[in-house]
Design a protein around this motif. Structure first.
Motif, short mmCIF file in Angstrom:
data_model
loop_
_atom_site.label_atom_id
_atom_site.label_comp_id
_atom_site.label_asym_id
_atom_site.label_seq_id
_atom_site.Cartn_x
_atom_site.Cartn_y
_atom_site.Cartn_z
N ASP A 25 3.89 -0.96 -8.87
CA ASP A 25 5.67 -0.16 -9.60
C ASP A 25 6.86 -0.44 -8.45
OD1 ASP A 25 7.52 1.34 -11.01
OD2 ASP A 25 6.02 2.96 -10.92
N LYS A 26 7.62 -0.92 -8.31
CA LYS A 26 8.44 -1.33 -7.67
C LYS A 26 8.96 0.27 -7.14
CE LYS A 26 10.78 -5.35 -9.17
NZ LYS A 26 11.49 -6.34 -9.71
N ALA A 27 8.79 1.54 -8.49
CA ALA A 27 9.45 2.65 -7.70
C ALA A 27 8.34 3.29 -6.38
CB ALA A 27 9.30 4.17 -9.22
N LEU A 28 7.45 3.23 -6.40
CA LEU A 28 6.75 2.70 -5.32
C LEU A 28 7.18 2.46 -4.14
CD1 LEU A 28 3.58 4.24 -4.71
CD2 LEU A 28 2.96 2.18 -4.75
N PRO A 29 7.08 3.43 -2.58
CA PRO A 29 8.17 3.68 -1.67
C PRO A 29 7.41 1.83 -0.31
CG PRO A 29 8.05 5.40 -1.60
CD PRO A 29 7.23 5.14 -2.62
N PHE A 30 7.47 1.13 0.49
CA PHE A 30 6.22 0.17 0.80
C PHE A 30 5.87 1.05 1.44
CE2 PHE A 30 10.19 -2.71 -1.04
CZ PHE A 30 9.02 -4.08 -1.67
N GLU A 31 6.57 2.08 2.55
CA GLU A 31 5.35 2.27 3.38
C GLU A 31 4.50 2.96 3.02
OE1 GLU A 31 7.96 4.67 6.05
OE2 GLU A 31 8.69 3.15 7.34
N ILE A 32 4.39 3.73 1.70
CA ILE A 32 3.61 3.80 1.17
C ILE A 32 2.68 3.53 0.42
CG2 ILE A 32 2.23 5.96 -0.24
CD1 ILE A 32 3.65 7.07 1.86
N ALA A 33 3.04 2.31 0.14
CA ALA A 33 2.30 0.96 -0.81
C ALA A 33 1.55 0.78 -0.23
CB ALA A 33 3.14 0.02 -1.77
N ALA A 34 2.03 0.18 1.42
CA ALA A 34 0.62 -1.02 2.64
C ALA A 34 -0.64 -0.37 2.20
CB ALA A 34 1.70 -1.13 3.61
N LEU A 35 -0.03 1.10 2.21
CA LEU A 35 -1.26 2.00 2.97
C LEU A 35 -3.00 1.31 1.59
CD1 LEU A 35 0.01 5.39 3.72
CD2 LEU A 35 -0.82 4.08 5.50
N PHE A 36 -2.19 0.90 0.52
CA PHE A 36 -3.55 0.90 -0.28
C PHE A 36 -4.00 -0.74 -0.11
CE2 PHE A 36 -1.11 4.47 -2.33
CZ PHE A 36 -1.77 4.90 -2.88
N GLY A 37 -2.95 -1.19 0.28
CA GLY A 37 -4.16 -2.55 0.85
C GLY A 37 -5.41 -2.61 1.49
N CYS A 38 -5.39 -1.79 2.60
CA CYS A 38 -7.18 -1.46 3.17
C CYS A 38 -7.44 0.03 3.52
CB CYS A 38 -6.49 -2.21 4.63
SG CYS A 38 -8.31 -1.83 5.98
N ALA A 39 -6.55 1.00 3.94
CA ALA A 39 -7.08 2.29 4.27
C ALA A 39 -7.98 3.06 3.01
CB ALA A 39 -6.23 3.16 5.01
N VAL A 40 -7.05 2.82 1.87
CA VAL A 40 -7.15 3.99 0.85
C VAL A 40 -7.84 2.99 -0.22
CG1 VAL A 40 -6.68 5.10 -0.97
CG2 VAL A 40 -4.85 4.64 0.95
N LEU A 41 -8.02 1.47 0.23
CA LEU A 41 -8.94 0.85 -0.69
C LEU A 41 -10.54 0.94 -0.20
CD1 LEU A 41 -7.64 -2.46 -1.30
CD2 LEU A 41 -8.37 -0.32 -3.35
N THR A 42 -10.32 1.04 1.87
CA THR A 42 -11.99 1.31 1.80
C THR A 42 -12.26 2.39 2.27
OG1 THR A 42 -10.57 -0.50 3.30
CG2 THR A 42 -13.30 0.93 4.35
N GLY A 43 -11.40 3.89 2.81
CA GLY A 43 -11.84 5.16 2.06
C GLY A 43 -12.15 6.01 1.44
#
Length: 360
Positions: free
Chosen positions: A154-172
């Motif tokens: 979603d384009k409304a998601l801030p990039f700094e928050i979105a980046a966390l879903f690339g590894c930290a959130v996916l893994t944990g």
């Protein structure tokens, strides 16, 4: 094109900020303008040499950005926002067809060899010398990646928050939802409270765990875990067993430290499951009481990238965040510039940060 990026030229040395040459995307690849990239212990293990990779290499494997150009055969379009994950799924190997893309064979080979999924290298120095890729090589203003590493968001998601879903959130979060399958009323202990560990803690809370225990030697991280609803303990196994009536249903180890993994296993009740997502030194071994696997029906399970299917789970976890059930903004402790990257890794090494994000 010429871009600015951080290069590891020698193991154990600081990253060097350089002007790099980036070739255009090939078939099935994307040129992405990186807007935010997270600093992770997996990058630090490459810098320190405990996870051997070929150098020189452009590091960075957790990011979000905007598609600038799509190569032939890609169905992405310029202007789309994407989360980048460091394991691209080929879609054809045995793990991919079994629904376990984190174990993709060609992707693992490409990451070991420092190439993109197709075996090519798009980085070079201005003098023409090739540079290796690390997953998506996100510590640069622009990158070329396999489109199998990209997930639309979603384009409304801030990039700094979105980046966390690339590894930290996916893994944990993936370790909790996919590998452990925590249910309402379960008890969960999380060992290690970095970005991955706190993501696991948040996911366990969202899953309805009735008991949340958090273990980490750094006081600031323990305080953050307390503020998120966890009971903080020292890691003493006897104390954990006493508080939980014999051990937790699920213990999640995110430390990459063998001693902590052993504690997590000991703190798991009979019939319970220990999930480990950390990556110890390749030479490290693990000794366990083998009889407990049978006599206590205990399970020890590894989980890589949260046992996730990124194109399924990134949108799913983002939806939980947007609903207020997975407040991952709590992980973001520092926003830094590319030029501050070595300071950021020193802070990470010393335990003074949870997740730091380079904002481009």
């Amino acid at each position: 094109m010429e871009v600015r990026g951080a290069v590891l030229r020698e193991v154990g040395k600081p990253l060097e900020i350089e002007t790099l040459t980036l070739a255009p995307p090939g078939p099935g690849e994307l040129l992405v303008r990186v807007r935010a990239a997270g600093l992770c212990h997996s990058d630090l293990s490459v810098i320190d040499g405990s996870r051997p990779r070929p150098v020189p290499m452009v590091l960075g494997h957790e990011a979000a950005g905007e598609v600038v150009e799509a190569g032939p055969g890609s169905d992405f379009r310029p202007g789309e926002h994407v989360v980048l994950t460091f394991v691209p799924s080929c879609g054809d190997c045995a793990p991919c067809t079994a629904g376990r893309p984190a174990l993709c064979g060609p992707a693992a080979a490409a990451n070991r060899e420092g190439t993109l999924l197709g075996g090519d290298v798009r980085w070079s120095s201005p003098a023409g010398n090739p540079l290796h890729h690390l997953g998506v090589s996100a510590f640069a203003s622009h990158v070329v990646v396999s489109d199998r590493s990209a997930v639309r968001i979603d384009k409304a998601l801030p990039f700094e928050i979105a980046a966390l879903f690339g590894c930290a959130v996916l893994t944990g979060a993936g370790a909790v939802f996919n590998a452990a399958d925590v249910r309402p009323g379960d008890s969960v202990a999380v060992f290690g409270l970095g970005g991955v560990g706190l993501s696991a803690l948040l996911a366990a809370k969202a899953a309805g765990a009735s008991t949340l225990l958090a273990i980490d030697p750094v006081e600031s991280k323990r305080e953050l875990a307390r503020s998120l609803g966890a009971t903080v303990l020292t890691g003493d196994v006897a104390e954990i067993r006493e508080r939980t009536g014999g051990g937790v249903d699920y213990a999640v180890d995110t430390t990459g430290v063998v001693a902590a993994l052993s504690q997590a296993y000991e703190a798991t009740r009979p019939g319970g499951t220990t999930v480990t997502v950390g990556l110890p030194d390749p030479s490290a071994g693990l000794t366990l009481p083998a009889q407990s696997l049978v006599a206590e029906e205990k399970t020890l399970r590894g989980s890589y990238l949260g046992s996730c299917v990124p194109r399924r789970d990134v949108p799913r976890f983002i939806a939980l965040y947007q609903a207020g059930l997975l407040p991952v903004e709590a992980l973001l402790t520092h926003s830094i510039a590319l030029e501050e990257i070595n300071t950021g890794f020193a802070r990470l090494r010393d335990g003074g940060a949870v997740r730091q994000v380079i904002s481009f």
